[in-house]
Motif scaffolding. Structure first.
Motif, short mmCIF file in Angstrom:
data_model
loop_
_atom_site.label_atom_id
_atom_site.label_comp_id
_atom_site.label_asym_id
_atom_site.label_seq_id
_atom_site.Cartn_x
_atom_site.Cartn_y
_atom_site.Cartn_z
N ILE A 152 9.74 8.62 -11.11
CA ILE A 152 8.90 7.77 -11.14
C ILE A 152 8.79 6.39 -10.32
CG2 ILE A 152 6.60 7.39 -13.17
CD1 ILE A 152 6.69 9.62 -14.11
N GLN A 153 10.05 6.08 -11.45
CA GLN A 153 10.56 4.51 -11.32
C GLN A 153 10.38 3.93 -9.98
OE1 GLN A 153 10.23 1.74 -13.55
NE2 GLN A 153 10.25 0.26 -11.66
N VAL A 154 11.96 4.85 -8.94
CA VAL A 154 12.17 4.69 -8.15
C VAL A 154 11.09 4.68 -6.75
CG1 VAL A 154 14.06 4.69 -5.90
CG2 VAL A 154 14.41 5.12 -8.73
N PHE A 155 10.54 5.92 -7.03
CA PHE A 155 10.07 6.26 -5.50
C PHE A 155 7.81 6.66 -6.28
CE2 PHE A 155 13.92 9.13 -5.31
CZ PHE A 155 13.71 8.87 -4.38
N ALA A 156 7.75 5.90 -7.45
CA ALA A 156 6.17 6.05 -7.23
C ALA A 156 5.66 4.52 -7.06
CB ALA A 156 5.68 6.85 -8.75
N VAL A 157 6.74 3.94 -8.34
CA VAL A 157 6.49 2.83 -9.01
C VAL A 157 6.57 1.51 -7.56
CG1 VAL A 157 6.41 0.46 -10.64
CG2 VAL A 157 6.19 3.20 -11.31
N ARG A 158 8.08 1.82 -7.71
CA ARG A 158 8.79 0.79 -6.31
C ARG A 158 8.94 0.92 -5.22
NH1 ARG A 158 15.11 0.10 -7.33
NH2 ARG A 158 13.89 -1.48 -9.08
N PHE A 159 8.64 2.24 -4.57
CA PHE A 159 7.95 2.65 -3.12
C PHE A 159 6.75 2.44 -2.94
CE2 PHE A 159 13.43 3.00 -3.63
CZ PHE A 159 13.34 2.06 -2.41
N GLY A 160 6.21 3.61 -3.63
CA GLY A 160 5.01 3.58 -3.67
C GLY A 160 4.60 5.22 -2.53
N ILE A 161 5.59 5.95 -2.39
CA ILE A 161 5.67 7.30 -1.39
C ILE A 161 4.51 8.14 -2.67
CG2 ILE A 161 6.84 8.88 -0.74
CD1 ILE A 161 9.15 6.95 -0.56
N PHE A 162 4.95 8.71 -3.90
CA PHE A 162 4.03 9.47 -4.28
C PHE A 162 3.66 9.17 -5.52
CE2 PHE A 162 8.58 11.64 -2.75
CZ PHE A 162 7.59 12.24 -2.04
N PRO A 163 2.27 9.60 -5.93
CA PRO A 163 2.15 9.02 -7.09
C PRO A 163 2.38 8.69 -8.59
CG PRO A 163 0.81 10.90 -6.05
CD PRO A 163 1.75 11.02 -5.20
N VAL A 164 1.82 8.08 -9.03
CA VAL A 164 2.47 7.78 -10.99
C VAL A 164 3.00 9.32 -11.04
CG1 VAL A 164 3.03 6.66 -12.34
CG2 VAL A 164 2.42 5.67 -10.51
N SER A 165 1.21 9.22 -11.09
CA SER A 165 1.38 10.78 -12.38
C SER A 165 -0.20 11.50 -12.09
CB SER A 165 0.77 10.45 -13.84
OG SER A 165 0.18 9.54 -13.84
N GLY A 166 -0.64 12.28 -12.80
CA GLY A 166 -2.18 13.20 -12.73
C GLY A 166 -2.12 14.39 -11.42
N TYR A 167 -2.68 14.95 -11.29
CA TYR A 167 -3.32 16.64 -10.22
C TYR A 167 -4.47 16.28 -9.47
CZ TYR A 167 -3.02 21.03 -9.27
OH TYR A 167 -2.35 22.52 -8.51
#
Length: 313
Positions: A152-167
């Protein structure tokens, strides 16, 4: 073969009966009163007693158990205390994220572990073999929730590639929901691949030492045919076993991962039910998970009949 199948079916019934009984008792003896939780700290003892009577919690454990068994045999898992809907409905509403998460995680784990395990056994003692063993041991020791937080920290927060959470929202497309499942599937799949890799390597090493492998090579057969047709085919029994166990563990292990990624699946439903002391939901969810575990193992036993003809006799 019929006797083999009947023995497995009888074993499934015994296991499910024991699971139902153990879960029922554990849930009832756990400290906490759902009536008190529902009414809050300002409720009077009389209000709590009235609600317990309405929910049937004032009866003895034996009476509650007999009533629950009777309802379960009719396909009724009870009514959720907090959601005020049937337990089967609540589980059905949460089944999709858990199903796809488990399926994608298992596919990812198999795609990673099977080729690497086969090649590591074929190149025993090489750098690839030693590196795969080290990586597998490292991955096996990493908690899935910790890996999920790192992803989450790398691919969602830093790079924004994938969503942080949810469905995704209620009307989200399958592609959007798939994007939400990538990180949790990777966190579960990578950790699970370690066990599959080690079992695959060990099973292939045992087969490579057999006489018929040396005979196949002495006949001049291509190495690819020797490895895939002769060695892998005879090593499938332990590999299928570990794949089935991994699938069952993923169903139960999705609880923590779904909580980390805020997925509205069966795992998060179980967590909220435990915090609220929602007995029917806890019992129903654990019963379904145990049932899936037993069915997966039964399916693996049936696959044994196809893979190894000796099982039929």
């Amino acid at each position: 073969m019929i006797r083999y199948i009947l023995k497995r079916l009888f074993g499934m019934i015994i296991v499910m009966f024991l699971v139902v009984t153990i879960v029922f008792v554990i849930v009832r003896v756990t400290p906490g009163d759902p009536a008190a939780v529902m009414l809050g700290p300002d409720a009077t003892p009389q209000d709590i007693a009235d609600l317990r009577s309405r929910l049937g919690l004032d009866q003895s454990i034996l009476q509650q158990y007999v009533l629950y068994i009777g309802q379960m045999l009719q396909g009724n898992l009870g009514q959720s205390i907090f959601l005020n809907i049937p337990v089967t409905t609540a589980l059905a509403q949460r089944a999709e994220p858990t199903f796809f998460l488990t399926m994608f995680s298992l596919i990812l784990a198999a795609v990673i572990a099977l080729p690497v395990g086969i090649y590591a056994a074929y190149r025993r003692g090489s750098f690839i073999d030693q590196a795969s063993t080290v990586v597998a041991m490292t991955a096996a020791s990493v908690p899935s929730f910790w890996l999920g937080l790192i992803l989450i920290q790398v691919f969602a927060v830093r790079f924004g590639i994938f969503p942080v959470s949810g469905y995704g929202g209620p009307g989200a497309s399958f592609w959007v929901r798939l994007q939400h499942l990538v990180l949790p599937a990777v966190s579960l799949g990578v950790v699970s691949s370690a066990l599959i890799l080690r079992f695959t390597r060990a099973a292939m090493l045992d087969v490579f030492n057999d006489d018929y492998i040396r005979t196949a090579r002495a006949k001049g057969l291509a190495e690819g045919r020797v490895v895939l047709k002769h060695a892998l085919k005879n090593a499938l029994i332990p590999i299928l076993t570990v794949l089935g166990l991994t699938a069952a563990v993923l169903v139960a292990g999705a609880v923590v991962t779904e909580t980390v990624f805020a997925l509205p699946g069966v795992g998060s439903l179980v967590v909220s039910a435990v915090l609220r002391r929602d007995y029917p939901v806890i019992q129903g969810a654990l019963l379904v998970i145990a049932g899936l575990y037993v069915l997966i193992n039964f399916a693996i036993d049936m696959l044994y009949l196809l893979v190894d003809p000796r099982v039929r006799y």
